[in-house]
Scaffold this motif. Sequence first.
Motif, PDB file in Angstrom:
ATOM      1  N   SER A  50     -39.663 -10.647   3.582  1.00 61.72           N
ATOM      2  CA  SER A  50     -38.926  -9.418   4.041  1.00 61.72           C
ATOM      3  C   SER A  50     -38.378  -8.509   3.212  1.00 61.72           C
ATOM      4  N   PRO A  51     -38.680  -7.204   3.163  1.00 61.72           N
ATOM      5  CA  PRO A  51     -38.048  -6.139   2.138  1.00 61.72           C
ATOM      6  C   PRO A  51     -36.606  -5.872   2.303  1.00 61.72           C
ATOM      7  N   THR A  52     -35.982  -6.631   3.513  1.00 55.66           N
ATOM      8  CA  THR A  52     -34.690  -6.295   3.579  1.00 55.66           C
ATOM      9  C   THR A  52     -33.968  -7.066   2.908  1.00 55.66           C
ATOM     10  N   THR A  53     -34.451  -8.140   2.274  1.00 56.79           N
ATOM     11  CA  THR A  53     -33.808  -9.176   1.509  1.00 56.79           C
ATOM     12  C   THR A  53     -33.551  -9.007  -0.017  1.00 56.79           C
ATOM     13  N   ILE A  54     -32.675  -9.320  -0.932  1.00 56.06           N
ATOM     14  CA  ILE A  54     -32.517  -8.989  -2.294  1.00 56.06           C
ATOM     15  C   ILE A  54     -33.638  -9.722  -2.957  1.00 56.06           C
ATOM     16  N   SER A  55     -33.953 -11.134  -2.691  1.00 53.57           N
ATOM     17  CA  SER A  55     -35.094 -11.782  -3.378  1.00 53.57           C
ATOM     18  C   SER A  55     -36.362 -11.277  -3.143  1.00 53.57           C
ATOM     19  N   ALA A  56     -36.724 -10.627  -1.951  1.00 52.93           N
ATOM     20  CA  ALA A  56     -37.951 -10.008  -2.075  1.00 52.93           C
ATOM     21  C   ALA A  56     -37.963  -8.567  -2.855  1.00 52.93           C
ATOM     22  N   LEU A  57     -36.975  -7.979  -3.050  1.00 58.73           N
ATOM     23  CA  LEU A  57     -36.975  -6.527  -3.737  1.00 58.73           C
ATOM     24  C   LEU A  57     -37.034  -7.109  -5.278  1.00 58.73           C
ATOM     25  N   GLU A  58     -36.359  -8.226  -5.505  1.00 60.78           N
ATOM     26  CA  GLU A  58     -36.198  -8.552  -7.038  1.00 60.78           C
ATOM     27  C   GLU A  58     -37.634  -9.000  -7.274  1.00 60.78           C
ATOM     28  N   ASP A  59     -38.250  -9.922  -6.532  1.00 57.26           N
ATOM     29  CA  ASP A  59     -39.545 -10.274  -6.607  1.00 57.26           C
ATOM     30  C   ASP A  59     -40.629  -9.056  -6.893  1.00 57.26           C
ATOM     31  N   ALA A  60     -40.155  -8.067  -6.289  1.00 56.06           N
ATOM     32  CA  ALA A  60     -40.948  -6.749  -6.390  1.00 56.06           C
ATOM     33  C   ALA A  60     -40.770  -5.884  -7.706  1.00 56.06           C
ATOM     34  N   GLY A  61     -39.691  -6.541  -8.377  1.00 56.58           N
ATOM     35  CA  GLY A  61     -39.309  -5.705  -9.722  1.00 56.58           C
ATOM     36  C   GLY A  61     -38.746  -4.348  -9.472  1.00 56.58           C
ATOM     37  N   ILE A  62     -37.687  -4.489  -8.319  1.00 52.34           N
ATOM     38  CA  ILE A  62     -36.811  -3.279  -8.001  1.00 52.34           C
ATOM     39  C   ILE A  62     -36.082  -2.653  -8.999  1.00 52.34           C
ATOM     40  N   GLU A  63     -35.722  -3.652 -10.197  1.00 55.84           N
ATOM     41  CA  GLU A  63     -34.768  -3.119 -11.275  1.00 55.84           C
ATOM     42  C   GLU A  63     -35.553  -2.254 -12.143  1.00 55.84           C
ATOM     43  N   LYS A  64     -36.951  -2.221 -12.185  1.00 55.04           N
ATOM     44  CA  LYS A  64     -37.677  -1.322 -12.889  1.00 55.04           C
ATOM     45  C   LYS A  64     -38.468  -0.347 -12.232  1.00 55.04           C
ATOM     46  N   ALA A  65     -38.129  -0.084 -10.825  1.00 55.11           N
ATOM     47  CA  ALA A  65     -38.813   0.759 -10.089  1.00 55.11           C
ATOM     48  C   ALA A  65     -38.461   2.382 -10.331  1.00 55.11           C
ATOM     49  N   ASP A  66     -39.445   3.079 -10.426  1.00 53.81           N
ATOM     50  CA  ASP A  66     -39.064   4.697 -10.721  1.00 53.81           C
ATOM     51  C   ASP A  66     -38.781   5.143  -9.056  1.00 53.81           C
ATOM     52  N   VAL A  67     -39.509   4.597  -8.200  1.00 57.74           N
ATOM     53  CA  VAL A  67     -39.450   5.064  -6.736  1.00 57.74           C
ATOM     54  C   VAL A  67     -39.795   3.884  -5.761  1.00 57.74           C
ATOM     55  N   LEU A  68     -38.835   3.969  -4.642  1.00 52.81           N
ATOM     56  CA  LEU A  68     -38.815   3.245  -3.576  1.00 52.81           C
ATOM     57  C   LEU A  68     -39.196   3.961  -2.411  1.00 52.81           C
ATOM     58  N   ILE A  69     -40.229   3.470  -1.487  1.00 53.46           N
ATOM     59  CA  ILE A  69     -40.524   3.999  -0.539  1.00 53.46           C
ATOM     60  C   ILE A  69     -40.447   2.975   0.595  1.00 53.46           C
ATOM     61  N   ALA A  70     -39.455   3.275   1.644  1.00 51.96           N
ATOM     62  CA  ALA A  70     -39.030   2.657   2.859  1.00 51.96           C
ATOM     63  C   ALA A  70     -39.878   3.036   3.967  1.00 51.96           C
ATOM     64  N   ALA A  71     -40.697   1.888   4.465  1.00 50.54           N
ATOM     65  CA  ALA A  71     -41.569   2.282   5.265  1.00 50.54           C
ATOM     66  C   ALA A  71     -41.529   1.451   6.573  1.00 50.54           C
ATOM     67  N   GLU A  72     -40.282   0.759   6.822  1.00 45.93           N
ATOM     68  CA  GLU A  72     -40.228  -0.163   7.780  1.00 45.93           C
ATOM     69  C   GLU A  72     -40.154   0.659   9.277  1.00 45.93           C
ATOM     70  N   LYS A  73     -40.520  -0.037  10.273  1.00 46.08           N
ATOM     71  CA  LYS A  73     -40.463   0.584  11.565  1.00 46.08           C
ATOM     72  C   LYS A  73     -39.086   0.986  12.050  1.00 46.08           C
ATOM     73  N   GLU A  74     -38.134   0.202  11.825  1.00 43.40           N
ATOM     74  CA  GLU A  74     -36.770   0.335  12.398  1.00 43.40           C
ATOM     75  C   GLU A  74     -36.065   1.179  11.288  1.00 43.40           C
ATOM     76  N   ASP A  75     -35.410   2.180  11.670  1.00 45.43           N
ATOM     77  CA  ASP A  75     -34.361   2.838  10.975  1.00 45.43           C
ATOM     78  C   ASP A  75     -33.196   1.964  10.231  1.00 45.43           C
ATOM     79  N   ASN A  76     -32.612   1.016  11.011  1.00 49.85           N
ATOM     80  CA  ASN A  76     -31.785   0.238  10.486  1.00 49.85           C
ATOM     81  C   ASN A  76     -32.317  -0.571   9.327  1.00 49.85           C
ATOM     82  N   GLU A  77     -33.582  -1.117   9.269  1.00 44.01           N
ATOM     83  CA  GLU A  77     -33.954  -1.792   8.352  1.00 44.01           C
ATOM     84  C   GLU A  77     -34.256  -0.933   6.899  1.00 44.01           C
ATOM     85  N   ASN A  78     -34.896   0.248   7.232  1.00 45.57           N
ATOM     86  CA  ASN A  78     -34.673   1.180   6.200  1.00 45.57           C
ATOM     87  C   ASN A  78     -33.343   1.404   5.453  1.00 45.57           C
TER      88      ASN A  78
END
Length: 216
Positions: A50-78
């Motif tokens: 789930s991209p709403t979790t810290i572990s998922a974003l850290e696995d995705a390398g969020i700390e080195k990301a230049d851009v994040l695109i939030a494309a979840e269906k629900e606005d609260n999740e984004n």
Amino acid sequence: MYVVVAGINSMSKRLVKKLEGNHDVVAVDADKDKCDRLYSSSGATVINKSPTTISALEDAGIEKADVLIAAEKEDNENMVVCTLAKKYGVPKVVTRVEDDEYVDAFQIIDAQPISHNDILLSEFLSTVEHPYLVKLANLKGDLELVKASVKESSELEDRTVDEIEKMKKFPQSFEITSVLRDEEKVEDVELRENDQLIMIGPEKDKEKLDSFFQSQ
């Protein structure tokens, strides 16, 4: 650039495939089937969490990301995804918005909201009001990138780009940037039927440009 896409759907899948040739792209989604299908059809890294979790974003390398695109269906999740991305210092955060009431909230946390409804409305209006033009992109300063085709038996046939831009009814605020023939860019040619002209100019003069191609 390093791009993290949170949420897999028809829109974000097309986006991933467009980006992956020139950027490092990581997609994150809680649905295993969606992850498997994207993994098999693209070269992107795919993480089944789930991209709403810290572990998922850290696995995705969020700390080195230049851009994040939030494309979840629900606005609260984004909202959760964008807030976490800003916490990790991602310079550019862009989010899909379904309910326009969320637009201000996303702007407060410095996320760029893109309203699906606004895009659809803009495209439908452009198609109805300027039927002889195809809008390709919005540019800075109220400029648009548009495309028009040379019709059968058109007076534009056998003319060059310079000749067309000097025609009385062609709006001088528009510039023809390129000519496409059979999906290939051609230069310094006399136009043929079905050639496509790519142009840049102000939105306010699109009606004049549309009229020009209507009367060709």
